[in-house]
Design a protein around this motif. Sequence first.
Motif, PDB file in Angstrom:
ATOM      1  N   LEU A  47     -58.646 -25.635  -3.624  1.00  0.00           N
ATOM      2  CA  LEU A  47     -58.484 -25.308  -5.024  1.00  0.00           C
ATOM      3  C   LEU A  47     -57.014 -25.645  -5.526  1.00  0.00           C
ATOM      4  N   GLU A  48     -56.083 -25.098  -4.762  1.00  0.00           N
ATOM      5  CA  GLU A  48     -54.728 -25.527  -5.063  1.00  0.00           C
ATOM      6  C   GLU A  48     -54.535 -26.994  -5.309  1.00  0.00           C
ATOM      7  N   GLN A  50     -56.441 -29.334  -5.811  1.00  0.00           N
ATOM      8  CA  GLN A  50     -57.116 -29.975  -7.289  1.00  0.00           C
ATOM      9  C   GLN A  50     -56.366 -29.403  -8.419  1.00  0.00           C
ATOM     10  N   HIS A  51     -55.705 -27.887  -8.374  1.00  0.00           N
ATOM     11  CA  HIS A  51     -54.865 -27.586  -9.645  1.00  0.00           C
ATOM     12  C   HIS A  51     -53.555 -28.377  -9.737  1.00  0.00           C
ATOM     13  N   ARG A  54     -53.734 -30.848 -12.504  1.00  0.00           N
ATOM     14  CA  ARG A  54     -54.172 -30.489 -13.798  1.00  0.00           C
ATOM     15  C   ARG A  54     -53.254 -30.023 -14.740  1.00  0.00           C
ATOM     16  N   VAL A  59     -54.757 -24.176 -15.632  1.00  0.00           N
ATOM     17  CA  VAL A  59     -55.200 -23.748 -14.321  1.00  0.00           C
ATOM     18  C   VAL A  59     -55.553 -22.196 -14.486  1.00  0.00           C
ATOM     19  N   ARG A  62     -58.907 -21.718 -15.897  1.00  0.00           N
ATOM     20  CA  ARG A  62     -59.938 -22.030 -14.850  1.00  0.00           C
ATOM     21  C   ARG A  62     -60.202 -21.140 -13.645  1.00  0.00           C
ATOM     22  N   VAL A  63     -59.307 -20.449 -13.328  1.00  0.00           N
ATOM     23  CA  VAL A  63     -59.431 -19.728 -12.251  1.00  0.00           C
ATOM     24  C   VAL A  63     -60.020 -18.454 -12.588  1.00  0.00           C
ATOM     25  N   GLY A 291     -58.816 -27.732 -17.543  1.00  0.00           N
ATOM     26  CA  GLY A 291     -57.500 -28.258 -16.735  1.00  0.00           C
ATOM     27  C   GLY A 291     -57.378 -29.858 -16.800  1.00  0.00           C
ATOM     28  N   LEU A 459     -52.876 -16.752  -6.305  1.00  0.00           N
ATOM     29  CA  LEU A 459     -53.132 -17.590  -7.805  1.00  0.00           C
ATOM     30  C   LEU A 459     -52.975 -16.634  -8.812  1.00  0.00           C
TER      31      LEU A 459
END
Length: 465
Positions: A47-48, A50-51, A54, A59, A62-63, A291, A459
């Motif tokens: 996930l990190e 991908q973020h 963005r 972000v 999204r989380v 994002g 996160l």
Amino acid sequence: MPVSQDPLEARPTLSEQLRRGRELRHALRRRDHAALDLPDRDVIGLLEEQHATRMPDMVPIRVGRMMQSPFAFYRGSAAQMAHDLRDAPRTDVRVVACGDAHVANFGLYASPERRLMFDLNDFDEVTVAPWEWDVKRLGASIVLAGRDVGASEDECGDAVAEAVRAYRRALHRLFEMTALERFYYRVEADRLEESARGTAVRDLMRKAERKARRRTSTRVLRSITTEGSGTALRIVDEPPVLRHLGLVAPEAALRLMEAYRDTTAPDVVALLEQFTVVDGAFRAVGVGSVGLRAHIVLLVGPSGEPLFLQAKEARPSVLVSHGGMPFAQARRALSTPGGPGREGWRVVTGQRVMQAVSDRFLGWFAYDGHDYYIRQFRDMKGAVDLEALTPAALAGYAGVCGALLARAHAQSAGAGAIRGYLGNGTTFDEAIAVWSRRYADVAERDHAALVAAVRTGRLEAVEGV
């Protein structure tokens, strides 16, 4: 669409494709699809990763959206699933695949004739990939959606088996047609409503259809706060999800519209010549897409009529970046250019291949190092309310989605091998039902890991937005 071939080269006949599919059963038994062997993975690390590229301020939203439930997490985890399937056994019959064929990515939209269609409606991850990946993505989503509405494990498993059974039977029917008949075959909402299994599914379809028919640009104008009138109309910010961020310089807006006109249909260009662009704003969408750069553009016609278009950033498909599928194959299959705009082209072309009828306003462009695709915003678009599904209706709706996925896959040359591989028995149906329940358990553990990462401060999350 398959990899491009010499136009004079003989294509495999249907009987040859069926024979190939039957032979593949010796290399990978259908019952062995039940096995789930996860690779080493750090779901939060994925996930990190991908973020990192963005919009940073989006972000946490999204989380927060992924925290809502295991199914909400799953909707944003196509990359994680592609990573998990990368080295899993497969027949390696490749088709133009959606890449994110979960149950919330089927819905209603208008055809150019203003008929309501029901089909796959999200193609951000589309590329050439193994057909099984779409089937498994659908299967696990059915289990998670079922658990959300209180379905038992047996009911969830039966619903997955029904989806795969419908997929298998639809392929059988489709390959009794000619290639041209398959190409023209479409499913309109009213026909689907009549054939849907069970009164509860039909009622949900009717409700979604009534709502979709009311979603026009005029309605959007009322629901998205605006001020002024005529060419002075302006979208009013509703931060953080709707706001003017200045991501596109005003002087570049007209140039981008010209670039878009070069990639859409000539009749759409003629229509757009009557409209004036009056405003545009960033608007966050979905779960997995939060994002990414996504804009709505407001245009006004000669009688003051509004038209909303959406320009959404297109990133490389997760089936390429995380699933290991070669982009070169997709590039040849979808005639994708190699330079700027290629990802937007991929999304648009993949959508046109997989859908029976597609949005007339589809197009693409590149700007400031980012690829985008364009579509009409919300025009007669809608979806079945999954939270209103009863356990009894789950299997009926799953069957609808499975049959539509088969229609999409059947457009790829060589897809007859899938029919040959599946045959007429239920072995594969039952195997995917087992696999889907196992992978749904994985998604629940991953969701718990996400919640824990927020609680420990790894996160940041903003909930309720």
